[in-house]
Design a protein around this motif. Structure first.
Motif, PDB file in Angstrom:
ATOM      1  N   LEU A  71       0.845  -1.193   0.000  1.00 46.18           N
ATOM      2  CA  LEU A  71       0.000   0.000   0.000  1.00 46.18           C
ATOM      3  C   LEU A  71       0.882   1.245   0.000  1.00 46.18           C
ATOM      4  N   LEU A  72       0.677   2.105  -0.983  1.00 42.12           N
ATOM      5  CA  LEU A  72       1.364   3.387  -1.037  1.00 42.12           C
ATOM      6  C   LEU A  72       0.382   4.466  -0.589  1.00 42.12           C
ATOM      7  N   PHE A  73       0.683   5.127   0.530  1.00 45.44           N
ATOM      8  CA  PHE A  73      -0.180   6.178   1.057  1.00 45.44           C
ATOM      9  C   PHE A  73       0.276   7.525   0.493  1.00 45.44           C
ATOM     10  N   LEU A  74      -0.619   8.191  -0.227  1.00 44.60           N
ATOM     11  CA  LEU A  74      -0.378   9.515  -0.784  1.00 44.60           C
ATOM     12  C   LEU A  74      -1.194  10.503   0.043  1.00 44.60           C
ATOM     13  N   VAL A  75      -0.505  11.300   0.878  1.00 46.07           N
ATOM     14  CA  VAL A  75      -1.178  12.093   1.911  1.00 46.07           C
ATOM     15  C   VAL A  75      -1.085  13.583   1.587  1.00 46.07           C
ATOM     16  N   ASP A  76      -2.224  14.239   1.593  1.00 42.80           N
ATOM     17  CA  ASP A  76      -2.346  15.670   1.355  1.00 42.80           C
ATOM     18  C   ASP A  76      -1.812  16.450   2.559  1.00 42.80           C
ATOM     19  N   VAL A  77      -0.821  17.321   2.326  1.00 51.63           N
ATOM     20  CA  VAL A  77      -0.308  18.195   3.389  1.00 51.63           C
ATOM     21  C   VAL A  77      -0.426  19.656   2.946  1.00 51.63           C
ATOM     22  N   SER A  78      -1.447  19.973   2.154  1.00 54.93           N
ATOM     23  CA  SER A  78      -1.674  21.343   1.725  1.00 54.93           C
ATOM     24  C   SER A  78      -2.091  22.194   2.919  1.00 54.93           C
TER      25      SER A  78
ATOM     26  N   GLY B  97       3.274  -4.372   3.096  1.00 52.48           N
ATOM     27  CA  GLY B  97       4.319  -3.483   2.613  1.00 52.48           C
ATOM     28  C   GLY B  97       3.729  -2.086   2.504  1.00 52.48           C
ATOM     29  N   VAL B  98       4.383  -1.097   3.101  1.00 49.18           N
ATOM     30  CA  VAL B  98       3.817   0.252   3.167  1.00 49.18           C
ATOM     31  C   VAL B  98       4.869   1.276   2.766  1.00 49.18           C
ATOM     32  N   ALA B  99       4.451   2.296   2.002  1.00 49.67           N
ATOM     33  CA  ALA B  99       5.295   3.436   1.653  1.00 49.67           C
ATOM     34  C   ALA B  99       4.472   4.707   1.825  1.00 49.67           C
ATOM     35  N   LEU B 100       5.170   5.847   1.871  1.00 46.25           N
ATOM     36  CA  LEU B 100       4.498   7.112   2.174  1.00 46.25           C
ATOM     37  C   LEU B 100       5.013   8.207   1.252  1.00 46.25           C
ATOM     38  N   GLN B 101       4.081   8.977   0.708  1.00 45.11           N
ATOM     39  CA  GLN B 101       4.419  10.139  -0.109  1.00 45.11           C
ATOM     40  C   GLN B 101       3.488  11.294   0.265  1.00 45.11           C
ATOM     41  N   PHE B 102       4.044  12.493   0.405  1.00 50.12           N
ATOM     42  CA  PHE B 102       3.259  13.681   0.712  1.00 50.12           C
ATOM     43  C   PHE B 102       3.117  14.544  -0.535  1.00 50.12           C
TER      44      PHE B 102
ATOM     45  N   HIS C 158       9.971   9.946  -6.340  1.00 47.55           N
ATOM     46  CA  HIS C 158      10.862   9.559  -5.239  1.00 47.55           C
ATOM     47  C   HIS C 158      10.080   9.662  -3.943  1.00 47.55           C
ATOM     48  N   LEU C 159       9.870   8.536  -3.265  1.00 49.35           N
ATOM     49  CA  LEU C 159       8.982   8.491  -2.107  1.00 49.35           C
ATOM     50  C   LEU C 159       9.631   9.115  -0.877  1.00 49.35           C
ATOM     51  N   ASP C 160       8.806   9.765  -0.055  1.00 45.14           N
ATOM     52  CA  ASP C 160       9.303  10.309   1.216  1.00 45.14           C
ATOM     53  C   ASP C 160       9.741   9.189   2.149  1.00 45.14           C
ATOM     54  N   VAL C 161       8.988   8.093   2.189  1.00 44.98           N
ATOM     55  CA  VAL C 161       9.387   6.894   2.935  1.00 44.98           C
ATOM     56  C   VAL C 161       9.226   5.708   1.991  1.00 44.98           C
ATOM     57  N   PRO C 162      10.321   5.067   1.566  1.00 43.78           N
ATOM     58  CA  PRO C 162      10.212   3.950   0.612  1.00 43.78           C
ATOM     59  C   PRO C 162       9.535   2.741   1.232  1.00 43.78           C
ATOM     60  N   PHE C 163       9.196   1.777   0.397  1.00 50.20           N
ATOM     61  CA  PHE C 163       8.475   0.594   0.853  1.00 50.20           C
ATOM     62  C   PHE C 163       9.266  -0.185   1.898  1.00 50.20           C
ATOM     63  N   GLY C 164       8.554  -0.611   2.909  1.00 52.15           N
ATOM     64  CA  GLY C 164       9.088  -1.494   3.933  1.00 52.15           C
ATOM     65  C   GLY C 164       7.947  -2.290   4.522  1.00 52.15           C
ATOM     66  N   ASP C 165       8.248  -3.435   5.070  1.00 58.18           N
ATOM     67  CA  ASP C 165       7.210  -4.300   5.636  1.00 58.18           C
ATOM     68  C   ASP C 165       6.961  -3.946   7.094  1.00 58.18           C
ATOM     69  N   LEU C 166       5.679  -3.948   7.461  1.00 60.20           N
ATOM     70  CA  LEU C 166       5.308  -3.751   8.858  1.00 60.20           C
ATOM     71  C   LEU C 166       5.516  -5.053   9.623  1.00 60.20           C
ATOM     72  N   PRO C 167       5.867  -4.984  10.904  1.00 62.12           N
ATOM     73  CA  PRO C 167       5.919  -3.784  11.749  1.00 62.12           C
ATOM     74  C   PRO C 167       7.246  -3.047  11.720  1.00 62.12           C
TER      75      PRO C 167
ATOM     76  N   PRO D 245      -0.267  15.726 -10.626  1.00 61.43           N
ATOM     77  CA  PRO D 245       1.083  15.166 -10.721  1.00 61.43           C
ATOM     78  C   PRO D 245       1.433  14.260  -9.553  1.00 61.43           C
ATOM     79  N   ALA D 246       0.847  14.517  -8.372  1.00 64.53           N
ATOM     80  CA  ALA D 246       1.126  13.651  -7.228  1.00 64.53           C
ATOM     81  C   ALA D 246       0.599  12.245  -7.477  1.00 64.53           C
ATOM     82  N   VAL D 247      -0.621  12.134  -7.967  1.00 65.74           N
ATOM     83  CA  VAL D 247      -1.204  10.825  -8.265  1.00 65.74           C
ATOM     84  C   VAL D 247      -0.430  10.151  -9.397  1.00 65.74           C
ATOM     85  N   GLN D 248      -0.082  10.924 -10.421  1.00 68.30           N
ATOM     86  CA  GLN D 248       0.652  10.348 -11.557  1.00 68.30           C
ATOM     87  C   GLN D 248       2.004   9.808 -11.110  1.00 68.30           C
ATOM     88  N   GLY D 249       2.742  10.591 -10.324  1.00 69.14           N
ATOM     89  CA  GLY D 249       4.050  10.144  -9.871  1.00 69.14           C
ATOM     90  C   GLY D 249       3.965   8.961  -8.926  1.00 69.14           C
TER      91      GLY D 249
END
Length: 478
Positions: free
Chosen positions: A80-87, A121-126, A239-248, A271-275
């Motif tokens: 799961l790639l979480f794309l989080v709005d920080v506007s 597997g989780v990654a994070l992008q703002f 380029h992800l803010d936090v690359p993929f890694g497995d929990l926990p 562009p955020a969704v596209q990237g």
């Protein structure tokens, strides 16, 4: 529903009824004489690890006893790639001193720490990126925002209004060397901004010693940055803010990034969704054995990079239709008092539909936002996990695929699931299971797949565990 991995015991013990060849299925008459039970014997219930037991083989007419090995099945995880709005709007206060972003962060941290998320597997992008995003050319920053004066767009050295050899610690009065007339009032001029390498004070006399008296304290110029631009280049989000890694194990890095990220700027959703989806496609190509999905968390409409609603929908639809599919889950943080609430909800509904996830999940910006969002995330985890379970490594031994059974342990007790052989033979009510490749054709299966009704039963019980049982004749759908 727990994700567990337990090593298979070295030896799989076959049934020992005299005169019955290994791997031989019972004939039609024998199958009709002994109906499979709906539950296994009580002494086999509530297994939590690899175990062995004696059991009555339900397919043998003389009730022969067979020895079987029982192992908790390892469910195929999902990325799961979480794309989080920080506007800037995510910084609006909600309750108890918390902002929308703060409550969203609390829910995400809780989800990452949830024991039921182990194995994901989780990654994070703002989005948007920080205004101080480093760059080397205007192309890195994307086209300028039409609402911003052009002299403040693109890639440039940070500058401030200051007199020559300004005192240390001067205030940041932004300016642009491209402005005509100048943004600064004499004797100040638009000067490159730097920092003292030891003391950290702001300075403008680049490469000169700072007046602190500290050895080696030199005014060092800042790198070129994207500023005043809407950052519409999808490469910014690849380029992800936090690359993929497995929990926990990845939870600490994810929580740290959420805790230190500030809010501000517009909403370059397109562009955020596209990237992000491009990055997810790269991940999927590297790990084709794992399904992947995008989770978009936002509180409003795209207000940068142009009116991109249709383009965003097209990007999401193409990813959902790809092979393998990359669905998009949409979580909208939107309240009834928001004047754009109706338009935002319509966009969220469209993106979720074309993204292959049916409907968006809407949470309101109230004191219960964290709890509501955590439940929503748990629902996404449940929906996104495939009903496929790995056959364990055999450590050199061979699995007799005619002597494998599946049971589910849950709130209703331990229930046997019958073998359907292939998807077309799944019972619409009682379900069943089959191999990912038919062993009768000579192939070696790697997974078992639950039929839709069985999958629904497993997912409806958060504590359900699937067990693989080796050694007794496979119980088939009649």
């Amino acid at each position: 529903m727990r994700l567990t991995t337990i090593a298979l015991l070295a030896t799989l013990v076959a049934c020992h009824q005299a005169g019955l060849a290994t791997g031989q299925r019972p004939d039609a008459a024998a199958s009709s004489d002994a109906k499979p039970p709906t539950k296994v014997p009580a002494n086999q219930d509530a297994r939590s690890s690899s175990d062995s037991a004696s059991a009555v083989d339900p397919l043998d007419g003389d009730a022969a006893v067979c020895a079987e090995q029982v192992q908790a099945a390892n469910q195929i995880p999902v990325d799961l790639l979480f794309l989080v709005d920080v506007s800037g709007s995510m910084g609006e206060p909600v309750a108890n001193g918390k902002t929308k972003y703060g409550l969203v962060g609390d829910a995400l941290v809780g989800f990452f720490a949830d024991r039921h998320s182990a194995g994901l597997g989780v990654a994070l992008q703002f989005f948007p990126p920080p205004l101080t995003t480093a760059c080397t050319s205007d192309a890195d920053c994307g086209p300028p925002d039409t609402d911003m004066p052009p002299q403040f767009s693109g890639c440039f050295v940070p500058t401030i209004c200051a007199p020559p050899h300004a005192p240390l610690g001067l205030s940041d009065e932004l300016c642009s060397t491209k402005s005509v007339p100048s943004d600064c009032t004499a004797p100040a001029s638009c000067m490159p901004r730097g920092y003292c390498s030891v003391s950290g004070f702001a300075c403008t006399a680049i490469n000169e010693a700072c007046a602190t008296g500290k050895a080696g304290d030199v005014c060092t110029g800042l790198p070129m940055i994207c500023n005043g631009s809407s950052l519409c280049n999808p490469k910014m989000f690849h380029h992800l803010d936090v690359p993929f890694g497995d929990l926990p194990s990845a939870a600490s890095d994810l929580g740290g990034a959420l805790g230190t990220r500030g809010v501000g700027g517009g909403t370059p959703m397109g562009p955020a969704v596209q990237g992000a989806l491009a990055n997810l496609a790269d991940r999927s190509s590297l790990r084709p054995d794992r399904p992947a999905a995008l989770v978009l968390v936002t509180d409003g409409l795209p207000d940068a990079c142009g009116p991109a609603d249709e383009a965003i929908g097209s990007t999401v639809a193409q990813a959902a239709a790809a092979t393998p599919p990359l669905p998009t889950y949409v979580i909208g943080v939107v309240g009834g008092g928001d004047p754009d609430a109706g338009t935002a909800k319509a966009l969220f509904a469209h993106l979720a539909m074309v993204g292959g996830t049916g409907a968006p999940i809407l949470v309101t910006p109230t004191a219960s936002l964290s709890d509501d969002l955590l439940k929503a995330l748990q629902g996404i985890r449940n929906r996104s996990l495939p009903c496929q379970f790995e056959l364990p490594p055999t450590n050199g031994t061979s699995i007799d695929f005619d002597r494998v059974n599946v049971t589910i342990r849950g709130a209703a007790g331990t229930v046997s699931v019958l073998y359907a052989a292939k998807a077309e033979r799944c019972d619409p009510t009682n379900g069943g299971w089959y191999y990912d490749s038919d062993p009768a054709s000579g192939s070696v299966p790697r997974r078992i797949v639950a039929c839709p009704a069985t999958c629904d039963a497993v997912k409806s019980d958060p504590e359900a565990e699937v067990d693989l049982r080796f050694g007794c004749k496979t119980m088939e759908i009649p």
